[in-house]
Design a protein around this motif. Structure first.
Motif, short mmCIF file in Angstrom:
data_model
loop_
_atom_site.label_atom_id
_atom_site.label_comp_id
_atom_site.label_asym_id
_atom_site.label_seq_id
_atom_site.Cartn_x
_atom_site.Cartn_y
_atom_site.Cartn_z
N LEU A 273 1.11 -1.11 0.57
CA LEU A 273 -0.02 -0.15 0.10
C LEU A 273 0.96 1.10 0.31
CD1 LEU A 273 -2.99 -1.16 2.90
CD2 LEU A 273 -3.65 -0.92 -0.25
N TYR A 274 0.75 2.21 -1.13
CA TYR A 274 1.26 3.14 -1.89
C TYR A 274 0.91 3.96 -0.58
CZ TYR A 274 5.46 0.31 -3.40
OH TYR A 274 6.49 -0.48 -3.56
N HIS A 275 1.21 5.53 -0.30
CA HIS A 275 1.12 6.96 -0.23
C HIS A 275 2.13 7.99 -0.07
CE1 HIS A 275 3.28 6.69 4.25
NE2 HIS A 275 2.76 5.54 4.06
N LEU A 276 2.01 8.94 0.52
CA LEU A 276 2.75 9.90 0.28
C LEU A 276 3.37 9.94 1.43
CD1 LEU A 276 1.55 12.81 -1.26
CD2 LEU A 276 2.88 11.05 -2.39
N LYS A 277 4.84 10.65 1.43
CA LYS A 277 5.18 11.10 2.83
C LYS A 277 4.62 11.60 3.57
CE LYS A 277 9.48 8.92 2.06
NZ LYS A 277 11.86 9.47 1.56
N SER A 278 4.47 13.06 2.76
CA SER A 278 3.36 13.83 3.89
C SER A 278 2.01 13.62 4.39
CB SER A 278 3.62 15.09 2.37
OG SER A 278 3.32 14.83 0.87
N ASN A 279 2.15 12.15 3.79
CA ASN A 279 0.29 11.60 3.88
C ASN A 279 0.36 10.86 4.37
OD1 ASN A 279 -2.36 12.31 3.94
ND2 ASN A 279 -2.58 10.96 2.36
N PRO A 280 0.65 10.73 5.97
CA PRO A 280 1.36 9.31 6.69
C PRO A 280 -0.05 8.64 7.40
CG PRO A 280 1.90 11.34 7.77
CD PRO A 280 1.49 12.05 6.85
N ILE A 281 -0.11 7.63 6.74
CA ILE A 281 -0.86 6.43 6.94
C ILE A 281 -1.42 5.07 8.17
CG2 ILE A 281 -2.56 4.28 6.00
CD1 ILE A 281 -2.96 7.15 4.51
N SER A 282 -1.76 5.04 9.66
CA SER A 282 -1.45 4.00 9.70
C SER A 282 -1.44 2.90 9.34
CB SER A 282 -3.09 4.13 10.81
OG SER A 282 -3.35 5.87 11.33
N GLN A 283 -0.70 2.21 10.31
CA GLN A 283 -0.40 0.57 10.31
C GLN A 283 -1.78 0.27 10.66
OE1 GLN A 283 2.18 -0.83 8.95
NE2 GLN A 283 3.30 1.29 8.94
N TRP A 284 -1.68 -0.65 9.84
CA TRP A 284 -3.01 -1.58 9.98
C TRP A 284 -3.68 -3.25 10.71
CZ3 TRP A 284 -4.63 -5.41 6.14
CH2 TRP A 284 -3.38 -5.14 4.48
N GLU A 285 -4.22 -3.71 10.44
CA GLU A 285 -4.67 -5.18 11.06
C GLU A 285 -5.18 -5.79 10.06
OE1 GLU A 285 -2.41 -7.57 12.73
OE2 GLU A 285 -1.32 -5.31 13.03
N LYS A 286 -6.42 -5.38 9.74
CA LYS A 286 -7.82 -5.63 8.68
C LYS A 286 -7.57 -4.69 7.46
CE LYS A 286 -11.24 -5.05 12.18
NZ LYS A 286 -10.75 -3.85 13.19
N LEU A 287 -8.19 -4.28 6.63
CA LEU A 287 -8.43 -3.36 5.52
C LEU A 287 -8.89 -2.43 5.61
CD1 LEU A 287 -8.37 -5.40 2.19
CD2 LEU A 287 -6.79 -3.06 2.51
#
Length: 255
Positions: A107-121
């Motif tokens: 799962l790709y995102h931007l460094k400037s838009n951090p995404i939380s780690q996930w367990e389920k989608l």
């Protein structure tokens, strides 16, 4: 007697005896795994060609949009199409080979838009996903989209989705990690490319295979031949060398 012997020699050593008629395979563009202009048509196509060669078959590729390559192979226009991950619909129409490679999708995102780690989608339901038309991803992914849990925007190409990600029109885009490296390197400047980052947990790690249409007589035999050739390719060390070439960027080179 000499004439008969000469005829037998011609028959035995003729090209048609050493190589069967070419197997026609439809494929989409998925660099560096497959592509008309790539070295040996890409890693996956090279593996397929060399596997068939080991058992006496030559191969001809026709590059088409993915959906068209699937539908025309399904109807019997082509003797196979590559490469595809398994889903129930395809299993009804095709015989699957042994895996040509495993496709790890991150799962790709931007460094400037951090995404939380996930367990389920479903943990990521507050984000906007991008997806590429006709891609499998996972059954869970599409079910969550269909039920409205995930907000998924579907676009025609991976490259378009990466641009949407860069311009913050989406937040997350699932993409094969080697394909991502290829696309980012080729289509984005260094400062832009440095913005992309992937979450560590894959959304999927699935085998990708060449598939043979059930509508054609001989498909089971062609699958058996390919599987036998792939086994030889792995046993003699050629597959490992080709995979190292993939990681080193050799299949990204345009011929």
């Amino acid at each position: 007697m000499q004439i008969l012997l000469a005829i037998l020699v011609v028959i035995f050593f003729s090209p048609s005896r050493s190589l069967a008629d070419p197997i026609t395979i439809a494929s989409g563009e998925f660099a560096p795994y497959s592509g008309y202009a790539l070295y040996k048509n890409g890693f996956a196509c090279h593996v397929i060609s060399e596997s068939f060669k080991r058992v006496g078959h030559s191969v001809q590729y026709v590059f088409l949009p993915w959906k068209r390559s699937y539908l025309e192979a399904k109807s019997g226009t082509f003797q196979a199409t590559s490469t595809w991950v398994t889903n129930p619909q395809r299993l009804g129409d095709f015989y699957y080979s042994q895996p040509v490679y495993n496709s790890t999708t991150l799962l790709y995102h931007l460094k400037s838009n951090p995404i939380s780690q996930w367990e389920k989608l479903s943990d990521l339901k507050s984000y906007r996903f991008g997806a590429t038309r006709e891609y499998t991803y996972t059954e869970e992914f599409w079910n969550l989209h269909s039920s409205g849990v995930l907000n998924v925007q579907i676009t025609n190409t991976d490259q378009s989705n990466l641009h949407k990600l860069l311009f913050k029109r989406i937040d997350i885009f699932p993409l094969n990690e080697i394909v991502a490296t290829e696309l980012i390197s080729e289509h984005f400047s260094d400062p832009q490319g440095d913005e992309f980052i992937a979450l560590l947990k894959p959304i999927s790690d699935l085998p990708s295979s060449i598939i043979f249409p059930k509508i054609l007589e001989g498909s089971k035999k062609r699958r058996e031949d390919f599987n036998r050739g792939l086994k030889i390719l792995k046993k003699d060390g050629t597959y490992d060398k080709m995979y190292k070439d993939l990681l080193s960027g050799k299949y990204s080179i345009k011929e």
